[in-house]
Design an enzyme around this catalytic site. Structure first.
Site, PDB file in Angstrom:
ATOM      1  N   TYR A  84      25.603 -12.850  13.066  1.00  0.00           N
ATOM      2  CA  TYR A  84      24.239 -12.685  12.569  1.00  0.00           C
ATOM      3  C   TYR A  84      24.070 -13.379  11.231  1.00  0.00           C
ATOM      4  CZ  TYR A  84      25.660  -9.091   9.173  1.00  0.00           C
ATOM      5  OH  TYR A  84      26.235  -8.433   8.121  1.00  0.00           O
TER       6      TYR A  84
ATOM      7  N   ARG B  94      26.318 -21.613   7.386  1.00  0.00           N
ATOM      8  CA  ARG B  94      27.251 -20.503   7.661  1.00  0.00           C
ATOM      9  C   ARG B  94      27.153 -20.061   9.121  1.00  0.00           C
ATOM     10  NH1 ARG B  94      26.892 -15.354   4.032  1.00  0.00           N
ATOM     11  NH2 ARG B  94      24.980 -15.109   5.210  1.00  0.00           N
TER      12      ARG B  94
ATOM     13  N   ARG C 158      31.248  -5.683  32.200  1.00  0.00           N
ATOM     14  CA  ARG C 158      32.280  -5.552  31.182  1.00  0.00           C
ATOM     15  C   ARG C 158      33.574  -6.277  31.566  1.00  0.00           C
ATOM     16  NH1 ARG C 158      36.193  -1.924  29.123  1.00  0.00           N
ATOM     17  NH2 ARG C 158      36.078  -1.739  26.850  1.00  0.00           N
TER      18      ARG C 158
ATOM     19  N   LYS D 258      30.759 -13.776  10.048  1.00  0.00           N
ATOM     20  CA  LYS D 258      29.674 -12.794   9.900  1.00  0.00           C
ATOM     21  C   LYS D 258      29.373 -12.152  11.257  1.00  0.00           C
ATOM     22  CE  LYS D 258      25.387 -12.288   7.232  1.00  0.00           C
ATOM     23  NZ  LYS D 258      25.826 -11.121   6.468  1.00  0.00           N
TER      24      LYS D 258
ATOM     25  N   GLU E 265      35.476  -7.540  -1.668  1.00  0.00           N
ATOM     26  CA  GLU E 265      34.025  -7.687  -1.816  1.00  0.00           C
ATOM     27  C   GLU E 265      33.391  -6.311  -1.662  1.00  0.00           C
ATOM     28  OE1 GLU E 265      32.258  -9.984   1.418  1.00  0.00           O
ATOM     29  OE2 GLU E 265      33.786  -9.262   2.810  1.00  0.00           O
TER      30      GLU E 265
ATOM     31  N   LEU F 179      33.528 -12.458   3.103  1.00  0.00           N
ATOM     32  CA  LEU F 179      32.459 -13.325   3.622  1.00  0.00           C
ATOM     33  C   LEU F 179      32.094 -14.384   2.583  1.00  0.00           C
ATOM     34  CD1 LEU F 179      30.571 -13.284   6.219  1.00  0.00           C
ATOM     35  CD2 LEU F 179      28.800 -12.622   4.596  1.00  0.00           C
TER      36      LEU F 179
HETATM   37  N1  PDD Z   1      25.187  -8.901   4.042  1.00  0.00           N
HETATM   38  N2  PDD Z   1      29.765  -9.767   2.085  1.00  0.00           N
HETATM   39  C1  PDD Z   1      29.401  -9.049   3.170  1.00  0.00           C
HETATM   40  C2  PDD Z   1      30.429  -8.216   3.844  1.00  0.00           C
HETATM   41  C3  PDD Z   1      28.065  -9.108   3.627  1.00  0.00           C
HETATM   42  O1  PDD Z   1      27.721  -8.400   4.716  1.00  0.00           O
HETATM   43  C4  PDD Z   1      27.127  -9.909   2.944  1.00  0.00           C
HETATM   44  C5  PDD Z   1      25.695 -10.016   3.397  1.00  0.00           C
HETATM   45  C6  PDD Z   1      27.557 -10.633   1.810  1.00  0.00           C
HETATM   46  C7  PDD Z   1      26.627 -11.526   1.031  1.00  0.00           C
HETATM   47  O2  PDD Z   1      26.263 -12.678   1.757  1.00  0.00           O
HETATM   48  P1  PDD Z   1      24.879 -13.398   1.467  1.00  0.00           P
HETATM   49  O3  PDD Z   1      24.800 -13.663   0.013  1.00  0.00           O
HETATM   50  O4  PDD Z   1      24.918 -14.628   2.261  1.00  0.00           O
HETATM   51  O5  PDD Z   1      23.809 -12.443   1.925  1.00  0.00           O
HETATM   52  C8  PDD Z   1      28.886 -10.554   1.419  1.00  0.00           C
HETATM   53  C9  PDD Z   1      23.849  -8.982   4.618  1.00  0.00           C
HETATM   54  C10 PDD Z   1      22.789  -9.143   3.591  1.00  0.00           C
HETATM   55  C11 PDD Z   1      23.628  -7.786   5.532  1.00  0.00           C
HETATM   56  O6  PDD Z   1      24.557  -7.481   6.279  1.00  0.00           O
HETATM   57  O7  PDD Z   1      22.550  -7.194   5.522  1.00  0.00           O
END
Ligand code: PDD
Length: 284
Positions: free
Chosen positions: A32, A51, A99, A147, A179, A204
Site C-alpha cells: 500500500y 516506493r 486459498r 510497505k 522506527e 521503511l
Molecule cells: N505509514 N515507517 C512505517 C512503519 C510506516 O508505516 C510509515 C508510513 C512510515 C513513514 O513513511 P512515509 O513518510 O512515506 O509516510 C515509516 C503510513 C502513513 C500509514 O501506514 O498510514
C-alpha cells in the site's frame, strides 16, 4: 458518500466489494501507499510511486498501471470526493484465488483499491502539543522495508502505547531504535545534529524521511544517518517523527522521561515548517 476506485472503476463506497478469497484478506499478500493531500493536490507523489514500484518489485507483483495512470486515478478520486486536505490510500493485492500458499500464475489480475480520507494535516493538535511515546521491542518480520499491509504488530504496539496513556511507540531491535509503528524516528543531538537510523531491511524508507533529509542538507544543518538507543533519544535535545499523515510531529517524552524541557523543540518546529513549504511547492 465517497467514491472509491476498485479494479478500474469508480464506485460508491457502499457498492465496492472484494472477494473473501482475496489474498490481501487471506494472507496480507498486498502492499500500500498513503499520500498526503493539501489544497486538493498530492504531496511528493513521485516519491510514493517510486516506493510503490520498489514494493511491487520486492513482492514480484506486476501492476499494469504506470505512474501517469496512477496519478490520473488519484486526481480523479480527489476531484470526485472534493477532497482538499487529507490522504489517498492505495492498496494492491495479489488478487483472488482459492486459498493456496503458492502465488497464482504470473499475469493473474491484481486487486487495486484506492480511497480518500479527509483529515486535518496542517493544523494538527499533535504538531503543537508533541507526542508522548514508549519504547517497545520490534517484533515485526524481517522485511519492514516493504510497505506491506501486514500491520498487525503496528496495531498491537499502538494499542499498548494507548493503554499506557501514550500516543505511539518507537520500536527497538537489538538495542537500537528502528522506527515508529507507522513513522520514521529522528533525534537532534545537543550539538545540533539531526540523526535518523540508516536504511536497511529493518525499517521503511519513508518518503517524508527522504524529503526531509534533502531539506536538512540544503539548509546546511548537520545530518547523521546512524543507529541510536532509546536512552540516547530520551536524553537528546529534541526528537520527532516523520510520516505522510503527520509530516513532522515533535516527540516530547520517551518512556515517561521528558525530552529536554518536554516542549516541542525549536529546530523540530523549524523543520516542520521547512517540510510544509516543500510540500506546498511540489504539489501535483
Ligand atoms: N505509514 N515507517 C512505517 C512503519 C510506516 O508505516 C510509515 C508510513 C512510515 C513513514 O513513511 P512515509 O513518510 O512515506 O509516510 C515509516 C503510513 C502513513 C500509514 O501506514 O498510514
Amino acid at each position: 458518500m465517497r467514491s472509491v476506485y476498485l479494479n478500474g472503476a469508480f464506485v460508491a463506497e457502499n457498492e465496492a466489494s472484494i472477494s473473501i478469497f482475496d489474498r490481501g484478506f487471506m494472507f496480507a499478500d498486498g502492499i500500500y501507499e498513503v499520500t498526503a493531500v493539501l489544497q486538493g493536490k498530492l504531496v511528493d507523489f513521485d516519491l510514493h510511486t517510486a516506493r510503490l514500484a520498489r514494493s511491487l518489485r520486492e513482492m514480484s507483483l506486476e501492476l499494469p498501471l504506470d505512474a501517469a495512470q496512477l496519478l490520473a486515478i488519484h486526481r480523479e478520486l480527489i476531484e470526485r470526493n472534493q477532497l482538499t486536505e487529507g490522504l489517498v490510500y492505495m492498496q494492491v493485492t495479489r488478487g483472488v484465488e482459492d486459498r493456496n500458499f503458492f502465488y497464482p500464475p504470473a499475469g493473474s489480475p491484481l486487486t487495486v483499491v484506492l480511497y480518500t480520507q479527509a483529515k486535518t494535516v496542517l493544523d494538527s493538535p499533535l504538531a503543537k502539543r508533541g507526542m508522548n511515546i514508549i519504547g517497545l521491542p520490534d517484533l515485526r518480520w524481517g522485511r519492514s522495508d516493504i510497505k506491506t499491509t501486514q500491520l498487525l504488530y503496528a496495531c498491537m504496539a499502538k494499542e499498548q502505547a494507548r493503554a499506557q496513556g501514550a500516543d505511539d511507540a518507537w520500536l527497538v531491535k537489538d538495542g537500537w531504535v528502528t522506527e515508529g509503528t507507522s513513522n520514521n524516528a529522528f533525534i537532534i543531538t545537543r550539538d545540533g545534529a539531526v540523526v535518523t537510523r540508516e536504511l536497511s531491511r529493518a525499517l521503511l524508507p519513508g518518503t517524508t524521511r527522504a524529503a526531509l533529509i534533502e531539506l536538512v542538507k540544503e539548509h546546511d544543518l548537520r545530518f547523521e544517518e546512524r543507529a541510536y538507543t532509546l536512552e540516547e533519544a530520551a536524553n537528546a535535545a529534541e526528537a520527532f517523527i516523520t510520516s505522510s499523515t503527520s509530516f513532522i510531529y515533535p516527540v516530547v517524552s520517551i518512556d515517561g522521561q521528558l525530552v529536554a524541557d518536554g516542549k516541542p523543540g525549536k529546530l523540530t518546529q523549524r523543520l516542520r515548517q521547512l517540510y510544509i513549504d516543500h510540500a506546498l511547492a511540489v504539489l501535483v
